[in-house]
Design a protein around this motif. Sequence first.
Motif, short mmCIF file in Angstrom:
data_model
loop_
_atom_site.label_atom_id
_atom_site.label_comp_id
_atom_site.label_asym_id
_atom_site.label_seq_id
_atom_site.Cartn_x
_atom_site.Cartn_y
_atom_site.Cartn_z
N ASP B 117 109.63 27.62 4.70
CA ASP B 117 111.05 27.71 3.96
C ASP B 117 111.20 28.87 3.34
O ASP B 117 112.48 29.66 3.47
CB ASP B 117 111.29 26.55 3.13
CG ASP B 117 111.54 25.39 4.06
OD1 ASP B 117 111.65 25.30 5.27
OD2 ASP B 117 111.16 24.12 3.57
N LEU B 118 110.02 29.12 2.90
CA LEU B 118 110.05 30.52 2.10
C LEU B 118 110.38 31.60 2.79
O LEU B 118 110.99 32.70 2.60
CB LEU B 118 108.75 30.65 1.17
CG LEU B 118 108.61 31.82 0.22
CD1 LEU B 118 109.65 32.12 -0.75
CD2 LEU B 118 107.23 31.86 -0.31
N ILE B 119 109.51 31.77 3.98
CA ILE B 119 109.75 32.91 4.95
C ILE B 119 110.93 32.94 5.30
O ILE B 119 111.71 34.24 5.41
CB ILE B 119 108.75 32.69 5.98
CG1 ILE B 119 107.12 32.87 5.42
CG2 ILE B 119 108.92 33.62 7.02
CD1 ILE B 119 105.93 32.47 6.59
N THR B 120 111.64 31.92 5.92
CA THR B 120 113.06 31.92 6.35
C THR B 120 114.08 32.22 5.16
O THR B 120 114.88 33.31 5.73
CB THR B 120 113.27 30.61 6.87
OG1 THR B 120 112.34 29.98 7.69
CG2 THR B 120 114.62 30.66 7.59
N HIS B 121 113.82 32.00 4.01
CA HIS B 121 114.80 32.25 3.10
C HIS B 121 114.31 33.72 2.86
O HIS B 121 115.68 34.49 2.62
CB HIS B 121 114.36 31.37 1.91
CG HIS B 121 115.12 31.96 0.40
ND1 HIS B 121 116.48 31.54 0.46
CD2 HIS B 121 114.82 32.58 -0.45
CE1 HIS B 121 116.89 32.33 -0.79
NE2 HIS B 121 115.76 32.85 -1.38
N THR B 122 113.39 34.23 2.79
CA THR B 122 113.22 35.81 2.33
C THR B 122 113.65 36.50 3.48
O THR B 122 114.19 37.69 3.07
CB THR B 122 111.67 35.96 2.13
OG1 THR B 122 111.26 35.04 1.28
CG2 THR B 122 111.27 37.33 1.58
N VAL B 123 113.34 36.23 4.96
CA VAL B 123 114.03 36.72 5.95
C VAL B 123 115.23 36.97 5.74
O VAL B 123 115.98 38.25 5.86
CB VAL B 123 113.63 36.22 7.16
CG1 VAL B 123 114.44 36.80 8.36
CG2 VAL B 123 112.02 36.52 7.58
N GLU B 124 115.96 35.86 5.54
CA GLU B 124 117.62 36.01 5.37
C GLU B 124 117.89 36.95 4.34
O GLU B 124 118.79 37.89 4.51
CB GLU B 124 118.11 34.77 5.42
CG GLU B 124 119.68 34.86 5.00
CD GLU B 124 120.42 33.60 4.99
OE1 GLU B 124 119.68 32.51 5.37
OE2 GLU B 124 121.77 33.43 4.28
N GLU B 125 117.30 36.60 3.04
CA GLU B 125 117.55 37.67 1.78
C GLU B 125 117.39 39.10 2.18
O GLU B 125 118.39 40.07 1.91
CB GLU B 125 116.94 37.18 0.83
CG GLU B 125 117.03 37.59 -0.55
CD GLU B 125 116.09 37.51 -1.54
OE1 GLU B 125 115.11 36.47 -1.14
OE2 GLU B 125 116.13 37.78 -2.70
N SER B 126 116.36 39.35 2.85
CA SER B 126 115.95 40.88 3.11
C SER B 126 116.95 41.41 4.06
O SER B 126 117.28 42.36 3.97
CB SER B 126 114.61 40.84 3.76
OG SER B 126 113.62 40.11 2.83
N LEU B 127 117.49 40.66 5.26
CA LEU B 127 118.48 41.04 6.02
C LEU B 127 119.58 41.21 5.51
O LEU B 127 120.31 42.41 5.71
CB LEU B 127 118.37 40.14 7.23
CG LEU B 127 117.24 40.19 8.41
CD1 LEU B 127 117.49 38.96 9.34
CD2 LEU B 127 117.48 41.59 8.94
N ARG B 128 120.07 40.57 4.56
CA ARG B 128 121.36 40.76 3.66
C ARG B 128 121.20 41.97 2.91
O ARG B 128 122.08 42.85 3.04
CB ARG B 128 121.45 39.48 2.75
CG ARG B 128 122.14 38.15 3.65
CD ARG B 128 122.48 37.09 2.57
NE ARG B 128 122.87 35.81 3.05
CZ ARG B 128 123.94 35.50 3.85
NH1 ARG B 128 124.87 36.53 3.83
NH2 ARG B 128 124.25 34.68 4.28
N ASN B 129 120.08 42.26 2.33
CA ASN B 129 120.12 43.45 1.28
C ASN B 129 120.06 44.47 2.18
O ASN B 129 120.42 45.67 1.72
CB ASN B 129 118.38 43.08 0.57
CG ASN B 129 118.63 42.21 -0.44
OD1 ASN B 129 119.79 41.75 -0.96
ND2 ASN B 129 117.59 41.70 -1.02
N ALA B 130 119.39 44.56 3.50
CA ALA B 130 119.47 45.78 4.28
C ALA B 130 120.77 45.91 4.77
O ALA B 130 120.82 46.74 6.01
CB ALA B 130 118.28 45.64 5.17
N ALA B 131 121.79 45.07 4.60
CA ALA B 131 123.27 45.02 5.48
C ALA B 131 123.16 44.64 6.73
O ALA B 131 123.55 45.61 7.46
CB ALA B 131 123.84 46.19 4.93
#
Lengths: 398, 250
Positions: B117-131
């Motif tokens: 869950d942490l990985i999935t969450h971080t992946v989404e967050e990072s992709l959002r931050n990278a637009a």
Amino acid sequence: MRRFIEKSVEKVLMASGAITSLTILLIVVFLFRQGAGLFRNSVVEENYSLAVNKTNPVEKLTPEEIKNIFDREIVNWAQVGGLNEDISVFRLNDITSYVSEEALGEEMQFLSHHLSEIVDTHPHIIAFIPNEYIRKDFKGKVLDVGKITPSDFFAGKEWFPTAQPAPLFGLLPLLLGTLWVSFAAILFALPFGLAVAIYLAELASTRTRAVLKPVIELLAGIPSVIYGFFGLVVVVPLIQKTFDLPVGETALAGSVILAVMAMPTIITIAEDAIRTVPRATKEASLALGASQMQTIFKVILPYCVSGIMAAVVLGIGRAVGETMAVLMVTGNSAIIPTTLLEPVRTIPATIAAELGEAPTGGAHYEALFMLGVILFLITLFISILIEIISAKQIKQQQ
Amino acid sequence: MSIISTKNVDFYYGDFHALKGISMEIEPNTVTAFIGPSGCGKSTFLRLMNRMNDLIDHTRMTGEILIEGQNIYDKTVRVDELRTKVGMVFQKPNPFPKSIYENVAYGLRVNGIKDKDLITHTVEESLRNAALWNEVKDKLKKSAFELSGGQQQRLCIARALAIKPRILLMDEPASALDPLSTSKIEDLIFTLKNDYTIVIVTHNMQQAARVSDKTAFFYLGELVEFDDTQQIFLKPKIEATQNYITGRFG
């Protein structure tokens, strides 16, 4: 003048290309033509026939049945679809136990008459006799044995080319022997080869590499008979002792030797593949805090997996076609292998060992060519596989 | 208090003296641009900050580089830990031959994070931050190579952000991209400044002027001038800087 020289050089280059291609084509055509001749041969030996009594309901026998009857492994007609009667086998040199030498006449002029009589008076007999003694008034029934069929060859479970009256040319033991030995060899060679390739490409210092690389390449240059010699003297006794076997000449010995022989190929190709991984990709992994080992196993190897596949396939190609070393250490018995600790016989070893004693143009001779065709098809398939893999690799790198 | 502080850094490739006595202080949450002609040492200097030059044989460094007060060339420093603190984006997009999702998750996985869950969450967050999230959210399982060059570079930024570094080093991140992708990356740098300290090497003067707070001009292995970007581009104190910026050499 210069123009003329350039023109002729161009023509010479073109001609050599054409000649080479033609030669290769010719070899292939020759191979296939000779090999296909196998299926024009009769199941029983040339110029011989099998005859039974007229009352015998059996019309047809397969090559295996014929062999087993004459080997006395099938002893009752019921086993081959006939009456429940014992089979009595008759070969031409059994004639003297039926008729006296005087009765045959001085020049054997009454032989065919007596043969006819014997077959006629013994209802359960099967006779293997030369065609020249079967006259028009022959009272027996000549069995229609037909020609050797592709299924006799491709699905045949026994390779017995000198059996009388019906030689058996079953591909399966040889094909399975070849594949068995080759795949086991790759199984041994791949982990070691890959380890060395990774070490050379990623870990070794320039100096270690400068020493190790030529040594490995030297390994590829050693004649295969030397490997065979080494295998016979070192590997075979070792296997015999370790596994407590009656003989050490086994598929395992062959695979060990082949593994050593395929190693240089695998190492060289795999190392080249690993080296194609861009520096930037490696750096990207390291920059994320990955260790060197993590980088190797999670990024570098997945990146060059098709290159490594090519190395494996090429290694298999080397192993499949290898003749001499395998011939020397595998024990050469043409049985379908069930474990690695049994003697096996490979296709190339069979051709090398038997071609010298097979009469030119005979069924045995043509069967060996057919084996050559099979070997050719295997290596062709492997080359195509390599082409596909490397095409994929190039596409991936773009 | 500066987050990066270098003292008298000298660097050699074999006999070649590539960096000469570089001292520099970089403040947190700023964008610092390194400019200068090719071969001036700006990329080399950048790569010293996450010890990327360790990978090159026959190199030697003297001087000190302190990150958050610690000398990163100290023997007790673990290089892989340092690199999780100092992320890097490279000149050419260099995604791994894996899916988009796995590219971003890679940094987490190699650092021992297993919580899905942490990985999935971080992946989404990072992709959002990278637009990049909106463009890839439906094809996370697809190979990263199917993305365009600009998307791949933003994926590489997302990958670097996923392990939550303090500092982001960018080595000419837009030099291989078209103008539209370049402007997306520049917008991104502008937003990332709030959470990260960014050091960017660039050949593009306008880019340096647009995105950075401070600019350092390197020439022949020396730090010629280091000042606020406005100052450098409007009133450089040194003539060589003036000449380079106005395109008279370089």
